[in-house]
Enzyme design. Structure first.
Site, PDB file in Angstrom:
ATOM      1  N   PHE A  45      59.799 -13.334   7.235  1.00 45.44           N
ATOM      2  CA  PHE A  45      61.250 -13.288   7.121  1.00 45.44           C
ATOM      3  C   PHE A  45      61.586 -12.582   5.822  1.00 45.44           C
ATOM      4  CE2 PHE A  45      65.387 -15.121   5.989  1.00 45.44           C
ATOM      5  CZ  PHE A  45      66.086 -14.920   7.167  1.00 45.44           C
ATOM      6  N   GLU A  57      52.882 -17.102   7.042  1.00 44.81           N
ATOM      7  CA  GLU A  57      52.097 -18.281   6.700  1.00 44.81           C
ATOM      8  C   GLU A  57      52.923 -19.267   5.875  1.00 44.81           C
ATOM      9  OE1 GLU A  57      49.291 -14.655   6.077  1.00 44.81           O
ATOM     10  OE2 GLU A  57      51.437 -15.075   6.111  1.00 44.81           O
TER      11      GLU A  57
END
Length: 144
Positions: A45, A57
């Site tokens: 993002f 992650e």
């Protein structure tokens, strides 16, 4: 490739389809397996203020932490490629993500399996977190 690796790589590839990566144009997916078999998936993002961008992650681990399950992480699958491109070249977690994964590893008192793959193909590289982040600093170093 183990059954867990296949499950996690496929879940990570599916998650990468939801990446918000208008700046790097590099879509990453992560899928984390918990001790009970639950899989938590996320995509990267990005943000126009680059330093605020979040790796896939990191997003997945934040979701797991918010669910109170940080000590239950056992494995992660990571995939990625340029948006619109296909690649069988495995990608590995960045240093920041390795440190975030280490938090879960030390909390759960286990070494994590990390399955790295590209956006397609059968090429998967398998590592333990301790291979990718030797001599890691974490909660144990703070006496926790």
């Amino acid at each position: 490739m183990t059954d867990n690796a296949k499950l996690l790589v496929e879940a990570a590839r599916k998650a990468a389809l939801n990446a918000y990566a208008p700046y790097s144009r590099f879509a990453v997916g992560a899928a984390v397996m918990l001790a009970d078999g639950e899989i938590v998936s996320a995509a990267n993002f990005e943000n126009a203020s680059y330093g605020l961008s979040l790796c896939a992650e990191t997003v997945a681990m934040a979701m797991i932490g918010n669910a109170g399950k940080l000590d239950q992480v056992v494995a992660i699958g990571i995939t990625g490629s340029m948006i619109g491109a296909k690649s069988d070249a495995p990608i590995l977690p960045c240093g920041r993500c390795r440190q975030i994964l280490n938090e879960a590893a030390q909390r759960g008192k286990r070494d994590l399996a990390i399955y790295c793959a590209g956006s397609e193909g059968d090429t998967t590289q398998t590592y333990s977190l301790s291979e990718l982040l030797p001599h890691a600093f974490g909660p144990a170093d703070l006496g926790l």
